[in-house]
Design an enzyme around this catalytic site. Sequence first.
Site, PDB file in Angstrom:
ATOM      1  CE  LYS A 217      -2.174  -2.173   5.606  1.00  0.00           C
ATOM      2  NZ  LYS A 217      -3.186  -1.393   4.937  1.00  0.00           N
ATOM      3  NE  ARG A 258      -6.489  -5.182   0.301  1.00  0.00           N
ATOM      4  CZ  ARG A 258      -5.326  -5.697   0.659  1.00  0.00           C
ATOM      5  NH1 ARG A 258      -4.883  -5.556   1.887  1.00  0.00           N
ATOM      6  NH2 ARG A 258      -4.582  -6.337  -0.226  1.00  0.00           N
TER       7      ARG A 258
END
Length: 291
Positions: A217, A258
């Site tokens: 991210k 995740r």
Amino acid sequence: MSRRPVARRVRGRGQVLDVTPDSFSDGGSWLDPGRAVEHGLAMAARDADIVDVGGESTRPGARRVPVDEELARVLPVVRGLAREGVLVSIDTMRAEEAESAVDAGAGIVNDVRGGLADERMAKAVGRSGMPFVVMHWRGQSYVMDDLADYGDVVAEAAAEVARQMDAVVSAGADPAQVIVDPGLGFAKGREDDGELFAALDSWHALGRPLLVGPSRKRFLGELLADRATGEPRPARERDDATAAAAVLAAAQGAWAVRVHEVRATADAVRVEAAPRARRAPAGQSSVRRSR
Ligand code: PMM
């Protein structure tokens, strides 16, 4: 349909299989269903406990995909992986897709809008009995960067997820199905993600297992920006940082992380868990596989 308990502690190792042309870090890689199934099986062989299959990108700015197209992308992959005994989670905001995926063998529903996008979702999930990921969500991908406005991001995001949980429970889901997720990168700036990340253990007050999605991210890219140019680290070069983030999440009691690249994360999380397992009385290891 079978009911699966969600109170297992998996500790890391949910892995992402994006069957989309435009996801931010691996879009377009697995559009062919046969290749996607092969890749999902390889993920499971590399220690992924769960393979998360998604047919619609949620990157900032992404537009919605017609439902038929999304179903055509994901169902053959869900079916192919479930047939081989892989625990599949379906990453969708649509009740119709969640139902079809569960019929095709998916065992978890992962909704980045936490039940807010489709009013039929909570009822569909309640009927299925499957674990349901309720992620913190403030708005559609193409506006979410404008919604990253917080006084106290940790308190506000947790309170908003608590309200999302109440909403899905009153609409038909069982509270025992819910897994919570702070939604790193969704309507969050880098500072917001950093603060959320530092306070993951506070999410246990919600009384539900915690899933965290730090993989590749933007906050990691900015944290690792080139010292000379200030350019963020490219998404595909963030897997080592993701493994470190997974360790920090596991140390704060996350139920699952995740990630895109499972091996490094799985290894790092196992190393993090080893001292605790050593201290636990025999037979009470805190690391258990989900299947
Ligand atoms: N992040 C993405 C997609 N789905 N689901 C959950 N539960 N949590 C997340 O943080 C999350 C998610 C975006 O990442 P991708 O485009 O790499 O799949």
